[in-house]
Design an enzyme around this catalytic site. Structure first.
Site, PDB file in Angstrom:
ATOM      1  N   GLU A 265      82.376  89.340  38.905  1.00  0.00           N
ATOM      2  CA  GLU A 265      81.988  90.518  38.113  1.00  0.00           C
ATOM      3  C   GLU A 265      83.244  91.367  37.957  1.00  0.00           C
ATOM      4  O   GLU A 265      83.575  92.164  38.830  1.00  0.00           O
ATOM      5  CB  GLU A 265      80.907  91.321  38.852  1.00  0.00           C
ATOM      6  CG  GLU A 265      79.592  90.578  39.029  1.00  0.00           C
ATOM      7  CD  GLU A 265      78.721  90.575  37.775  1.00  0.00           C
ATOM      8  OE1 GLU A 265      79.075  91.243  36.783  1.00  0.00           O
ATOM      9  OE2 GLU A 265      77.694  89.876  37.800  1.00  0.00           O
ATOM     10  N   CYS A 299      82.615  99.835  35.432  1.00  0.00           N
ATOM     11  CA  CYS A 299      83.035  98.623  34.725  1.00  0.00           C
ATOM     12  C   CYS A 299      82.490  98.653  33.305  1.00  0.00           C
ATOM     13  O   CYS A 299      83.073  98.057  32.406  1.00  0.00           O
ATOM     14  CB  CYS A 299      82.570  97.391  35.472  1.00  0.00           C
ATOM     15  SG  CYS A 299      80.846  97.468  35.911  1.00  0.00           S
TER      16      CYS A 299
HETATM   17  P1  NAD Z   1      90.134  95.618  42.984  1.00  0.00           P
HETATM   18  O1  NAD Z   1      90.204  94.329  42.259  1.00  0.00           O
HETATM   19  O2  NAD Z   1      91.382  96.320  43.304  1.00  0.00           O
HETATM   20  O3  NAD Z   1      89.370  95.394  44.380  1.00  0.00           O
HETATM   21  C1  NAD Z   1      88.062  94.892  44.444  1.00  0.00           C
HETATM   22  C2  NAD Z   1      87.822  94.232  45.789  1.00  0.00           C
HETATM   23  O4  NAD Z   1      88.541  93.000  45.841  1.00  0.00           O
HETATM   24  C3  NAD Z   1      88.310  95.054  46.989  1.00  0.00           C
HETATM   25  O5  NAD Z   1      87.352  94.933  48.020  1.00  0.00           O
HETATM   26  C4  NAD Z   1      89.614  94.368  47.348  1.00  0.00           C
HETATM   27  O6  NAD Z   1      89.979  94.536  48.684  1.00  0.00           O
HETATM   28  C5  NAD Z   1      89.287  92.925  47.040  1.00  0.00           C
HETATM   29  N1  NAD Z   1      90.426  92.046  46.751  1.00  0.00           N
HETATM   30  C6  NAD Z   1      91.503  92.308  45.988  1.00  0.00           C
HETATM   31  N2  NAD Z   1      92.306  91.227  45.923  1.00  0.00           N
HETATM   32  C7  NAD Z   1      91.724  90.260  46.657  1.00  0.00           C
HETATM   33  C8  NAD Z   1      92.082  88.905  46.978  1.00  0.00           C
HETATM   34  N3  NAD Z   1      93.207  88.347  46.524  1.00  0.00           N
HETATM   35  N4  NAD Z   1      91.248  88.218  47.767  1.00  0.00           N
HETATM   36  C9  NAD Z   1      90.109  88.754  48.228  1.00  0.00           C
HETATM   37  N5  NAD Z   1      89.728  90.023  47.974  1.00  0.00           N
HETATM   38  C10 NAD Z   1      90.531  90.766  47.191  1.00  0.00           C
HETATM   39  O7  NAD Z   1      89.150  96.550  42.134  1.00  0.00           O
HETATM   40  P2  NAD Z   1      88.791  98.079  42.340  1.00  0.00           P
HETATM   41  O8  NAD Z   1      89.929  98.931  41.922  1.00  0.00           O
HETATM   42  O9  NAD Z   1      88.157  98.311  43.671  1.00  0.00           O
HETATM   43  O10 NAD Z   1      87.589  98.235  41.267  1.00  0.00           O
HETATM   44  C11 NAD Z   1      87.789  98.462  39.913  1.00  0.00           C
HETATM   45  C12 NAD Z   1      87.607  97.190  39.114  1.00  0.00           C
HETATM   46  O11 NAD Z   1      86.344  96.597  39.387  1.00  0.00           O
HETATM   47  C13 NAD Z   1      87.594  97.457  37.621  1.00  0.00           C
HETATM   48  O12 NAD Z   1      88.344  96.464  36.976  1.00  0.00           O
HETATM   49  C14 NAD Z   1      86.121  97.336  37.255  1.00  0.00           C
HETATM   50  O13 NAD Z   1      85.870  97.019  35.904  1.00  0.00           O
HETATM   51  C15 NAD Z   1      85.676  96.273  38.172  1.00  0.00           C
HETATM   52  N6  NAD Z   1      84.236  96.298  38.379  1.00  0.00           N
HETATM   53  C16 NAD Z   1      83.481  95.330  37.779  1.00  0.00           C
HETATM   54  C17 NAD Z   1      82.105  95.352  37.917  1.00  0.00           C
HETATM   55  C18 NAD Z   1      81.241  94.316  37.249  1.00  0.00           C
HETATM   56  O14 NAD Z   1      80.098  94.203  37.637  1.00  0.00           O
HETATM   57  N7  NAD Z   1      81.733  93.568  36.276  1.00  0.00           N
HETATM   58  C19 NAD Z   1      81.501  96.328  38.702  1.00  0.00           C
HETATM   59  C20 NAD Z   1      82.298  97.286  39.322  1.00  0.00           C
HETATM   60  C21 NAD Z   1      83.677  97.248  39.153  1.00  0.00           C
END
Ligand code: NAD
Length: 513
Positions: A265, A299
């Protein structure tokens, strides 16, 4: 943190500073470096948690894998009963949990409560679903044979969540995974760790009251390195990851390399098409809430307005006018519409995006900028900006997680607007504002919006739990929440049973001995 009842909320949720005693729940396993959680609301330290080390992780996985073996034997409706109790507990704790969400993440209190309401709603949905994990029977081509399809629990589900929905995304996954007979290990965002401690405490209490092992719900704390422990772990058949496209690209590949399943997501770049017949009474609140709600950190936030040239000036003026009414400030104060961004890094990304848009030729209609002075000490409060831009700009093609709205014109038929709407790498949410039936149907048809969510006369954000949620292209393709999204939390098994005395082979193959 004494105002707005935050201290009381933290107590009610059992979330304490680690120095005063570690929080309850599986978090007891965590012994690593300290993670401090600062509120973007006032810049104050709310609490600390310990991160999960490799050894701690092994303990969590031992608890989770053991719990799975007993949990999957429990009839699904009985698992539903546990989820029902969990939902009721959330009803009791909606106020403190909503407040913590608002304080730790920075979204408005109403949106904090809304997030907890989503958790309650998905629990209710899951309870009913626990009696409907139906397979089907399939006619066999062979005499006295029957075929059927069954759905079995899959095992340990790994959940990685983003900061912006620090509690609801977990519940969307867990409520379904639990009734499906799975157990969950959750790595919340390192930017909102206390929300995960609060959630874990709530479910830990329910599991204890029912004499069930806490391994059914586990949390691990930390950044991407802790997340990687799960993505590489063959004991985790499904990783559900919510976050940026950058993260999803790494997680998707890592999980696929070991033939695990991933539910991704990821980011969106959501647009509203505003046609000549659009009703301004619907357009203005839909577009403005979509663009500035959660300070542009959903998002599904509205990033682009694609407006027909014949109504462009009118729509632009109405939206710019509405921006003048927006009150920015402490999100716990219910008179405010917009709270802070999550942190200063995010503020810098926002400022840089405005500069990039200008450099590419963008025309700023509503100036952005960082707010200073009393009430804005955290340095995370910014002004929602509006910029006239073109879809091909690099910065417009990119998801900036902040309240920047790009306005663009289209001329001629709705197909032209749909091409612009689809002309980005992401495919999460989309909307059209029209009273012209043919335009609406074109937008929803196979040649219309290419997004997972396509709305008519509703903005891009604020989905209900009853539908499957997710998007295409760089949004990752995953679906969670309602409809038949539960199937991803189970493994499908096809059965053929022969109740004759013969052994006819499929496709009429003869094999006489
Ligand atoms: P992010 O990608 O920085 O982090 C999200 C999560 O992923 C965190 O828990 C982080 O620690 C983990 N993570 C990052 N790299 C990783 C890796 N290599 N391996 C395992 N885990 C890893 O995102 P953010 O800044 O927390 O959130 C914002 C983003 O999330 C935006 O792009 C938004 O659109 C998206 N989002 C999407 C949805 C959806 O349902 N499509 C919902 C909410 C947020």
């Amino acid at each position: 943190a004494t105002d707005f009842g935050i201290e009381t909320a933290l107590k009610q949720l059992g979330v304490k500073d680690i120095n005063e005693g570690t929080s309850t729940g599986s978090n007891n396993f965590s012994n690593g470096d300290i993670i401090e959680s600062y509120s973007p609301v006032d810049g104050k330290l709310i609490g600390k948690v310990k991160s999960t080390t490799k050894e701690d992780y092994e303990k969590v996985m031992t608890a989770a894998t053991a719990a799975f073996l007993s949990w999957r034997t429990m009839p699904a409706p009985q698992r539903g009963e546990i989820v029902r109790q969990f939902g009721n507990k959330l009803r009791e704790l909606k106020e403190p949990l909503g407040k913590l969400v608002s304080y730790e993440m920075g979204k408005s209190l109403q949106e904090g409560y809304g997030e907890v309401q989503e958790m309650i709603d998905i629990c209710d949905f899951a309870v009913g679903l626990s009696r409907q994990l139906n397979g089907q029977t399939i006619p066999s081509e062979r005499p006295s044979h029957v075929m059927r399809e069954q759905w079995h629990s899959i095992g340990v589900v790994g959940i990685i969540s983003a900061f912006n929905f620090p509690v609801a995304v977990w519940a969307w996954n867990t409520a379904l995974a639990w009734i499906c007979g799975d157990v969950c290990v959750w790595k919340a965002s390192e930017k909102a760790p206390l929300c995960s401690i609060a959630c874990q405490n709530i479910i830990a209490g329910i599991l204890k009251e029912n004499n069930l092992p806490e391994g059914i719900s586990c949390i691990i704390n930390g950044d991407y390195k802790v997340g990687e422990m799960m993505t590489k772990d063959t004991r985790i058949p499904l990783v559900s990851a919510t976050g940026s496209t950058r993260m999803g690209r790494i997680v998707g590949v890592t999980v696929a390399e070991r033939f695990g399943k991933s539910l991704l997501e990821l980011g969106g770049n959501n647009a509203i098409i505003i046609t000549p017949t659009a009703d301004l009474k619907v357009v203005v609140p839909g577009a403005v809430f979509g663009a500035v709600g959660t300070c542009g950190q959903r998002c599904t936030s509205t990033r682009r307005l694609i407006i027909h040239e014949s109504v462009y000036d009118k729509v632009r003026d109405a939206i710019v006018g509405a921006y003048g009414q927006i009150k920015i400030g402490n999100p716990l104060d219910e008179t405010k519409h917009v709270g802070p961004l999550i942190d200063k890094d995010s503020v810098n990304t926002y400022l840089a995006a405005i500069e990039k848009a200008k450099a590419e030729g963008g025309n700023v209609l509503v100036e952005g900028g960082v707010l200073e002075g009393e009430g804005f000490e955290s340095g995370c409060y910014v002004k929602p900006a509006i910029i006239e831009a073109e879809n091909h700009y690099k910065i417009v093609q990119h998801e900036t997680f902040a309240p920047i709205l790009y306005l663009m014109k289209y001329s001629g038929e709705v197909e032209n607007a749909i091409a612009v709407q689809n002309g980005v790498a992401q495919g999460l949410s989309s909307a059209i504002m029209t009273n012209e039936m043919k335009e609406a149907e074109k937008f929803l048809s196979f040649s219309g919006s290419d997004c997972g969510i396509a709305n008519v006369n509703i903005g891009t954000s604020g989905a209900e739990i009853g539908g499957a949620f997710g998007g295409e292209k760089e949004t990752g393709g995953g679906r969670e929440s309602g409809s038949d999204a539960w199937k991803v939390y189970m493994r499908r098994q096809t059965n053929t049973v022969n109740y004759s005395d013969e052994l006819p082979l499929a496709q009429g193959i003869k094999f006489d001995l």
